[in-house]
Motif scaffolding. Sequence first.
Motif, PDB file in Angstrom:
ATOM      1  N   ASP A   1       0.848  -1.194   0.000  1.00  0.00           N
ATOM      2  CA  ASP A   1       0.000   0.000   0.000  1.00  0.00           C
ATOM      3  C   ASP A   1       0.880   1.240   0.000  1.00  0.00           C
ATOM      4  O   ASP A   1       2.028   1.210   0.464  1.00  0.00           O
ATOM      5  CB  ASP A   1      -0.905   0.019   1.233  1.00  0.00           C
ATOM      6  CG  ASP A   1      -2.010  -1.022   1.168  1.00  0.00           C
ATOM      7  OD1 ASP A   1      -2.313  -1.509   0.059  1.00  0.00           O
ATOM      8  OD2 ASP A   1      -2.574  -1.355   2.225  1.00  0.00           O
ATOM      9  N   ALA A   2       0.323   2.351  -0.474  1.00  0.00           N
ATOM     10  CA  ALA A   2       1.107   3.577  -0.582  1.00  0.00           C
ATOM     11  C   ALA A   2       1.571   4.092   0.773  1.00  0.00           C
ATOM     12  O   ALA A   2       2.608   4.754   0.868  1.00  0.00           O
ATOM     13  CB  ALA A   2       0.303   4.657  -1.307  1.00  0.00           C
ATOM     14  N   ASP A   3       0.815   3.818   1.826  1.00  0.00           N
ATOM     15  CA  ASP A   3       1.203   4.305   3.157  1.00  0.00           C
ATOM     16  C   ASP A   3       2.020   3.284   3.945  1.00  0.00           C
ATOM     17  O   ASP A   3       2.169   3.397   5.154  1.00  0.00           O
ATOM     18  CB  ASP A   3      -0.024   4.739   3.963  1.00  0.00           C
ATOM     19  CG  ASP A   3      -1.029   3.619   4.181  1.00  0.00           C
ATOM     20  OD1 ASP A   3      -0.833   2.506   3.661  1.00  0.00           O
ATOM     21  OD2 ASP A   3      -2.044   3.864   4.876  1.00  0.00           O
ATOM     22  N   GLU A   4       2.548   2.292   3.249  1.00  0.00           N
ATOM     23  CA  GLU A   4       3.385   1.272   3.875  1.00  0.00           C
ATOM     24  C   GLU A   4       4.826   1.394   3.380  1.00  0.00           C
ATOM     25  O   GLU A   4       5.092   1.926   2.299  1.00  0.00           O
ATOM     26  CB  GLU A   4       2.857  -0.131   3.558  1.00  0.00           C
ATOM     27  CG  GLU A   4       1.472  -0.410   4.120  1.00  0.00           C
ATOM     28  CD  GLU A   4       0.895  -1.728   3.661  1.00  0.00           C
ATOM     29  OE1 GLU A   4      -0.024  -2.230   4.340  1.00  0.00           O
ATOM     30  OE2 GLU A   4       1.348  -2.262   2.619  1.00  0.00           O
ATOM     31  N   TYR A   5       5.744   0.845   4.166  1.00  0.00           N
ATOM     32  CA  TYR A   5       7.140   0.768   3.740  1.00  0.00           C
ATOM     33  C   TYR A   5       7.829  -0.363   4.493  1.00  0.00           C
ATOM     34  O   TYR A   5       7.377  -0.802   5.552  1.00  0.00           O
ATOM     35  CB  TYR A   5       7.877   2.093   3.980  1.00  0.00           C
ATOM     36  CG  TYR A   5       7.820   2.612   5.401  1.00  0.00           C
ATOM     37  CD1 TYR A   5       8.762   2.244   6.352  1.00  0.00           C
ATOM     38  CD2 TYR A   5       6.823   3.502   5.797  1.00  0.00           C
ATOM     39  CE1 TYR A   5       8.715   2.731   7.654  1.00  0.00           C
ATOM     40  CE2 TYR A   5       6.766   3.997   7.091  1.00  0.00           C
ATOM     41  CZ  TYR A   5       7.708   3.608   8.012  1.00  0.00           C
ATOM     42  OH  TYR A   5       7.658   4.086   9.299  1.00  0.00           O
ATOM     43  N   LEU A   6       8.920  -0.834   3.926  1.00  0.00           N
ATOM     44  CA  LEU A   6       9.688  -1.919   4.516  1.00  0.00           C
ATOM     45  C   LEU A   6      10.798  -1.348   5.380  1.00  0.00           C
ATOM     46  O   LEU A   6      11.454  -0.381   4.989  1.00  0.00           O
ATOM     47  CB  LEU A   6      10.295  -2.806   3.419  1.00  0.00           C
ATOM     48  CG  LEU A   6       9.402  -3.855   2.755  1.00  0.00           C
ATOM     49  CD1 LEU A   6       8.161  -3.225   2.125  1.00  0.00           C
ATOM     50  CD2 LEU A   6      10.199  -4.622   1.691  1.00  0.00           C
ATOM     51  N   LEU A   7      11.012  -1.948   6.530  1.00  0.00           N
ATOM     52  CA  LEU A   7      12.137  -1.539   7.358  1.00  0.00           C
ATOM     53  C   LEU A   7      13.449  -1.920   6.671  1.00  0.00           C
ATOM     54  O   LEU A   7      13.494  -2.898   5.909  1.00  0.00           O
ATOM     55  CB  LEU A   7      12.051  -2.199   8.732  1.00  0.00           C
ATOM     56  CG  LEU A   7      10.920  -1.700   9.642  1.00  0.00           C
ATOM     57  CD1 LEU A   7      10.951  -2.465  10.973  1.00  0.00           C
ATOM     58  CD2 LEU A   7      11.030  -0.203   9.905  1.00  0.00           C
TER      59      LEU A   7
ATOM     60  N   VAL B   1       5.903  -1.727   7.629  1.00  0.00           N
ATOM     61  CA  VAL B   1       5.215  -0.773   8.499  1.00  0.00           C
ATOM     62  C   VAL B   1       4.022  -0.147   7.794  1.00  0.00           C
ATOM     63  O   VAL B   1       4.118   0.261   6.636  1.00  0.00           O
ATOM     64  CB  VAL B   1       6.180   0.354   8.945  1.00  0.00           C
ATOM     65  CG1 VAL B   1       5.471   1.341   9.878  1.00  0.00           C
ATOM     66  CG2 VAL B   1       7.414  -0.232   9.621  1.00  0.00           C
ATOM     67  N   ASP B   2       2.902  -0.096   8.494  1.00  0.00           N
ATOM     68  CA  ASP B   2       1.732   0.676   8.069  1.00  0.00           C
ATOM     69  C   ASP B   2       1.768   1.991   8.834  1.00  0.00           C
ATOM     70  O   ASP B   2       1.525   2.022  10.042  1.00  0.00           O
ATOM     71  CB  ASP B   2       0.458  -0.113   8.383  1.00  0.00           C
ATOM     72  CG  ASP B   2      -0.812   0.600   7.920  1.00  0.00           C
ATOM     73  OD1 ASP B   2      -0.864   1.829   7.996  1.00  0.00           O
ATOM     74  OD2 ASP B   2      -1.764  -0.097   7.510  1.00  0.00           O
ATOM     75  N   HIS B   3       2.101   3.083   8.151  1.00  0.00           N
ATOM     76  CA  HIS B   3       2.282   4.382   8.812  1.00  0.00           C
ATOM     77  C   HIS B   3       1.612   5.464   7.988  1.00  0.00           C
ATOM     78  O   HIS B   3       2.231   6.091   7.128  1.00  0.00           O
ATOM     79  CB  HIS B   3       3.775   4.671   8.981  1.00  0.00           C
ATOM     80  CG  HIS B   3       4.057   5.934   9.736  1.00  0.00           C
ATOM     81  ND1 HIS B   3       5.330   6.445   9.871  1.00  0.00           N
ATOM     82  CD2 HIS B   3       3.238   6.809  10.392  1.00  0.00           C
ATOM     83  CE1 HIS B   3       5.272   7.567  10.570  1.00  0.00           C
ATOM     84  NE2 HIS B   3       4.015   7.810  10.898  1.00  0.00           N
ATOM     85  N   ASN B   4       0.320   5.661   8.242  1.00  0.00           N
ATOM     86  CA  ASN B   4      -0.432   6.669   7.512  1.00  0.00           C
ATOM     87  C   ASN B   4      -0.203   8.050   8.129  1.00  0.00           C
ATOM     88  O   ASN B   4      -0.224   8.198   9.350  1.00  0.00           O
ATOM     89  CB  ASN B   4      -1.920   6.319   7.525  1.00  0.00           C
ATOM     90  CG  ASN B   4      -2.715   7.126   6.523  1.00  0.00           C
ATOM     91  OD1 ASN B   4      -2.989   8.304   6.728  1.00  0.00           O
ATOM     92  ND2 ASN B   4      -3.079   6.488   5.425  1.00  0.00           N
TER      93      ASN B   4
END
Length: 298
Positions: free
Chosen positions: A84-90, A168-171
């Motif tokens: 998702d656009a508001d997610e990223y990988l550590l 991480v889901d970080h909106n």
Amino acid sequence: MANISVIILTYNEEKHIERCIENVKPFGQDIIIVDSYSTDKTIEIAKTMGAKVYLHKWPGNQAKQFNWALENLSINSEWILRLDADEYLLPELVKEIKVKLENIQSNVNGIVFKRRHIFLGKWMKRGTYPVKLLRLFRQDKAVCEQRWMDEHIQLVEGKMIEFEHDFVDHNLNNLSWFLQKHIGYSIREAIDLLDIELNLFGKTDCEAKLSEQAAAKRRKKLKYAKQPLFWRSFAYFVYRYFFTLGFLEGKEGFLWHFLQGWWYRTLVDAKVWEIKKACGTDKEKIREYVKNKYELAL
């Protein structure tokens, strides 16, 4: 390392899309944006950063949109990552992918990652973490299951393994946005619960190729759907907030578990109650009611 294409579904994600694309650039052979005609700068930013952008009208749910991408776009990589656009990988997970993926056994077609939620700037370590999701898979070996809510990637063959590190889901949107999003979700969740109870769509639930946690979560949802309206949302909050120690996360934790675990679930139950009050358990009446009142074709 093994080649990977990243598929990101977007609609008005200008706050997140640069962070997301920058995060996957170190390993993404192709970064594919499937956009539902954003009206902000999402498309412009994505193209500037070298992503391939495809426009496709929103078909009603995430599963249909993602499966359209799998079926219609030219994807040349061995592996596909769904993000998702508001997610990223550590960084630790990015490194793990680079080190491990090219040596994965040939019968392993899916990789499960742990997801952590950042809410109001704080990692919610207790109450829901970790959520384990199948997000990386070999091309042609997985699809997104067709559900109104809580859809998961599922393998069509082969087995899956779990990597150690998190994504991480970080909106970055505000609390009002969070509440409005869940108001929108609530009717879809209500439909999903009614489907479990009444088999609205004439389908059987298949867990065989879901991740272990996703299958366990689905079984819990089946039990949840059989519990009394409104009582079940309260019990769910009590379980998350007290029994899994969500209360240790401070004010942010209270808001996370209250809003997402009780308020939202109560709103879902209110819509189930509304629909059943108007239609009983008549499937055709329910479909017609949802179409007329919520503009959703079941």
